[in-house]
Design an enzyme around this catalytic site. Sequence first.
Site, PDB file in Angstrom:
ATOM      1  N   PRO A 112       0.810  -1.212   0.000  1.00 31.12           N
ATOM      2  CA  PRO A 112       0.000   0.000   0.000  1.00 31.12           C
ATOM      3  C   PRO A 112       0.848   1.268   0.000  1.00 31.12           C
ATOM      4  CG  PRO A 112      -0.640  -1.514   1.753  1.00 31.12           C
ATOM      5  CD  PRO A 112       0.649  -1.986   1.215  1.00 31.12           C
ATOM      6  N   GLU A 113       0.673   2.065  -1.019  1.00 28.32           N
ATOM      7  CA  GLU A 113       1.252   3.400  -1.071  1.00 28.32           C
ATOM      8  C   GLU A 113       0.081   4.385  -1.086  1.00 28.32           C
ATOM      9  OE1 GLU A 113       4.183   3.765  -4.199  1.00 28.32           O
ATOM     10  OE2 GLU A 113       4.713   1.658  -4.047  1.00 28.32           O
ATOM     11  N   LYS A 128       1.022   7.658   3.994  1.00 26.68           N
ATOM     12  CA  LYS A 128       0.570   6.265   3.986  1.00 26.68           C
ATOM     13  C   LYS A 128      -0.195   5.908   5.261  1.00 26.68           C
ATOM     14  CE  LYS A 128       4.662   5.003   1.307  1.00 26.68           C
ATOM     15  NZ  LYS A 128       5.937   4.259   1.332  1.00 26.68           N
ATOM     16  N   ARG A 183      16.401  -0.479  -2.629  1.00 29.10           N
ATOM     17  CA  ARG A 183      15.182  -1.102  -3.139  1.00 29.10           C
ATOM     18  C   ARG A 183      15.358  -1.532  -4.586  1.00 29.10           C
ATOM     19  NH1 ARG A 183      13.601  -2.218   1.278  1.00 29.10           N
ATOM     20  NH2 ARG A 183      12.930  -0.613   2.706  1.00 29.10           N
TER      21      ARG A 183
END
Length: 310
Positions: free
Chosen positions: A2-3, A57, A272
């Site tokens: 979830p962003e 978020k 990342r």
Amino acid sequence: MPELPEVETVARGLRQTILGRRILSVTLGKTDFIDDPSALEQHLPGRQIEAVERYGKFMLLRLSAVTDGGRAATNGDAEPASLLVHLGMTGQIAPAPAAQPLEKHTHVCLLLDDERELRYIDPRRFGRIAYLTKALLAEELTGFGADPLEVSKEEFADRICGRRGRIKALLLDQGVLRGVGNIYADESLWRAKIHPARLGANLDKKQAEALHRMLQDILRKAIVLRGSSISDFLDAEGEPGEYQRHHRAYGREGEKCYRCKTPIRRAIVAGRSSYFCPRCQPSPRGFIVLPLPKRRKTEREKITRRRREH
DNA sequence: CTCGATCCCTGGACGC
DNA sequence: TGCGTCCAGGGATCGA
């Protein structure tokens, strides 16, 4: 994962379904991701859910004061408060009939006054839940950057160009912009034709403006499509989003760039996985794409598999 | 200030 | 089939 668009989707769903409901009781499972588990049990019952907001978020459930005078007077429950919810990687929050069996990894159940429960499910428990008084909430929300949907192009450029970090790291830094994660960082960089390892300070005004525009376009479109469903994301109605069909970089290692047909590459930037087109998004000087292990299954295949299961 | 490394955690994929 | 290993990643933290 979830962003901003996924959290916005969940928040909108909750607004449709639980606004105005009163919390009657609290049942907890594993609590190692909850700031102060006993505070939930002590201070949530009796409060009404008055608003659901998104901050980066985070989701914030705004709770009324407890109207039971005797109890409220002694423990701060005469004041409104908030429940902070961060979905982490795998969090889901949605109401369900109280009689319905619990799904595995259900860690918080808030019994509502309409025979439903607001349930929080999170297999990896990278999320976070906290009961926050007004003062704690104010403290919690300090240090965050601009909302990427609200920020002007001038402020965006200031926040990016004045920094020494790599643009990917800056986009992911919640203190620079709140709400951007790995997917939307890569997607906006691909659209703006900027390599993730470029230094923010080395972007010119035109590039910063392009990135600002692309990021906002992408986030708005993704919200309309109810977010990206890869791995575990489901909205408050238990439905997957659709934006993953529009991904142009994220999860597309080895697949052809939509602009120039060059295979998309993956490299670790800012710790990342970062996906980019080596031709459309030229590397900064000295950046070497290290060999990475072959992917076992692409994200695209995972999505296909998920959809079949549904 | 910025970096990388490490940890948290589980399910799924893979190799043997 | 079953077991061990690796990996995903947001965020906190720590040392360089």
